[in-house]
Design a protein around this motif. Structure first.
Motif, short mmCIF file in Angstrom:
data_model
loop_
_atom_site.label_atom_id
_atom_site.label_comp_id
_atom_site.label_asym_id
_atom_site.label_seq_id
_atom_site.Cartn_x
_atom_site.Cartn_y
_atom_site.Cartn_z
N VAL A 1 -17.55 14.72 67.92
CA VAL A 1 -18.20 14.22 69.14
C VAL A 1 -17.36 13.11 69.77
CG1 VAL A 1 -20.26 13.07 70.06
CG2 VAL A 1 -20.50 14.93 68.39
N ALA A 2 -16.88 12.18 68.96
CA ALA A 2 -16.06 11.07 69.49
C ALA A 2 -14.79 11.60 70.15
CB ALA A 2 -15.72 10.09 68.37
N LYS A 3 -14.18 12.60 69.53
CA LYS A 3 -12.96 13.18 70.10
C LYS A 3 -13.25 13.76 71.48
CE LYS A 3 -9.12 15.86 68.44
NZ LYS A 3 -8.59 16.63 67.34
N ALA A 4 -14.38 14.44 71.61
CA ALA A 4 -14.77 15.02 72.90
C ALA A 4 -15.09 13.91 73.90
CB ALA A 4 -15.97 15.95 72.72
N GLU A 5 -15.86 12.93 73.47
CA GLU A 5 -16.29 11.86 74.38
C GLU A 5 -15.12 11.02 74.89
OE1 GLU A 5 -19.43 9.93 72.16
OE2 GLU A 5 -20.94 11.31 73.00
N ALA B 1 -10.99 19.03 73.45
CA ALA B 1 -10.47 17.69 73.72
C ALA B 1 -9.21 17.72 74.59
CB ALA B 1 -10.18 16.97 72.40
N ARG B 2 -8.48 18.81 74.55
CA ARG B 2 -7.28 18.94 75.38
C ARG B 2 -7.62 19.41 76.79
NH1 ARG B 2 -3.89 22.28 71.34
NH2 ARG B 2 -5.17 23.71 72.44
N GLY B 3 -8.89 19.66 77.05
CA GLY B 3 -9.30 20.01 78.40
C GLY B 3 -9.28 21.50 78.71
N LYS B 4 -9.17 22.32 77.71
CA LYS B 4 -9.18 23.76 77.94
C LYS B 4 -10.57 24.17 78.44
CE LYS B 4 -7.45 27.87 75.60
NZ LYS B 4 -6.89 28.39 74.34
N VAL C 1 -19.71 20.07 72.27
CA VAL C 1 -19.37 20.27 70.86
C VAL C 1 -20.37 21.24 70.24
CG1 VAL C 1 -19.22 19.15 68.60
CG2 VAL C 1 -18.23 18.03 70.62
N ASN C 2 -21.65 21.02 70.52
CA ASN C 2 -22.68 21.91 69.97
C ASN C 2 -22.55 23.33 70.50
OD1 ASN C 2 -23.67 19.80 68.50
ND2 ASN C 2 -25.56 19.57 69.67
N GLU C 3 -22.15 23.48 71.75
CA GLU C 3 -21.95 24.82 72.31
C GLU C 3 -20.88 25.57 71.51
OE1 GLU C 3 -20.81 27.08 76.51
OE2 GLU C 3 -21.04 24.90 76.50
N ILE C 4 -19.84 24.88 71.15
CA ILE C 4 -18.77 25.49 70.33
C ILE C 4 -19.31 25.87 68.96
CG2 ILE C 4 -16.65 24.91 69.07
CD1 ILE C 4 -15.79 23.38 71.63
N ILE C 5 -20.06 24.98 68.33
CA ILE C 5 -20.62 25.27 67.01
C ILE C 5 -21.59 26.44 67.09
CG2 ILE C 5 -22.04 24.36 65.11
CD1 ILE C 5 -20.82 21.57 65.76
N ARG D 1 -11.05 25.56 59.83
CA ARG D 1 -9.94 25.35 60.76
C ARG D 1 -10.21 26.00 62.11
NH1 ARG D 1 -8.43 20.87 58.61
NH2 ARG D 1 -7.36 21.10 56.63
N HIS D 2 -10.98 27.10 62.13
CA HIS D 2 -11.41 27.66 63.42
C HIS D 2 -12.17 26.59 64.20
CE1 HIS D 2 -11.43 32.17 62.06
NE2 HIS D 2 -10.29 31.85 62.64
N LEU D 3 -13.12 25.95 63.53
CA LEU D 3 -13.91 24.91 64.19
C LEU D 3 -13.02 23.76 64.64
CD1 LEU D 3 -16.57 23.69 65.11
CD2 LEU D 3 -16.97 22.95 62.75
N ASP D 4 -12.14 23.30 63.77
CA ASP D 4 -11.21 22.21 64.14
C ASP D 4 -10.39 22.59 65.37
OD1 ASP D 4 -12.07 20.75 61.93
OD2 ASP D 4 -10.31 21.28 60.70
N LYS D 5 -9.88 23.81 65.39
CA LYS D 5 -9.04 24.27 66.50
C LYS D 5 -9.83 24.29 67.81
CE LYS D 5 -5.31 26.21 68.26
NZ LYS D 5 -4.16 25.39 68.56
#
Length: 121
Positions: free
Chosen positions: A22-26, A108-111, A35-39, A98-102
């Motif tokens: 969450v912090a990385k996204a924020e 976070a990179r704005g994709k 973040v939850n949408e991805i999960i 690692r899928h989740l991490d990626k």
């Protein structure tokens, strides 16, 4: 018996890492909801189920073992994360983590979310 990095990651709780996601996204002006949408996309959990796993201190192993519907398109996630090519990770659990991490890194990179969630253009 020596503990490996993979063993420690397996036993880590999702709740222990989730605040960092969450912090990385924020930091990039994004939200916990994204973040939850991805999960949700990756695992099939609802928001309430995610909250329950966070509260229960579920390990990554339990979190992915109990996932209601791992997304079949998760195998479209490729690239390098933590120095390893995701698609070349042999251990099924480590590959899911690692899928989740990626996906979080891509957010976070704005994709664009459509690309993160591997939706057709």
């Amino acid at each position: 018996m020596q503990t490996t990095v993979d063993d420690r990651i397996r036993r880590m709780t999702v709740a222990g890492v989730y605040p960092f996601y969450v912090a990385k996204a924020e930091r990039k002006g994004l939200t916990q909801a994204e973040v939850n949408e991805i999960i949700r996309w990756l695992t099939g959990y609802s928001d309430d189920q995610i909250k329950a796993h966070l509260a229960a201190q579920t390990t990554f192993e339990g979190f992915f073992d109990q996932a209601p519907a791992l997304n079949p398109n998760r195998y479209l996630i490729t690239g390098v994360i933590c120095g390893h090519r995701v698609e070349e990770i042999d251990d099924p659990l480590m590959r899911e983590i690692r899928h989740l991490d990626k996906l979080i890194d891509e957010l976070a990179r704005g994709k664009a979310m459509g690309k993160i969630l591997r939706r057709p253009a």
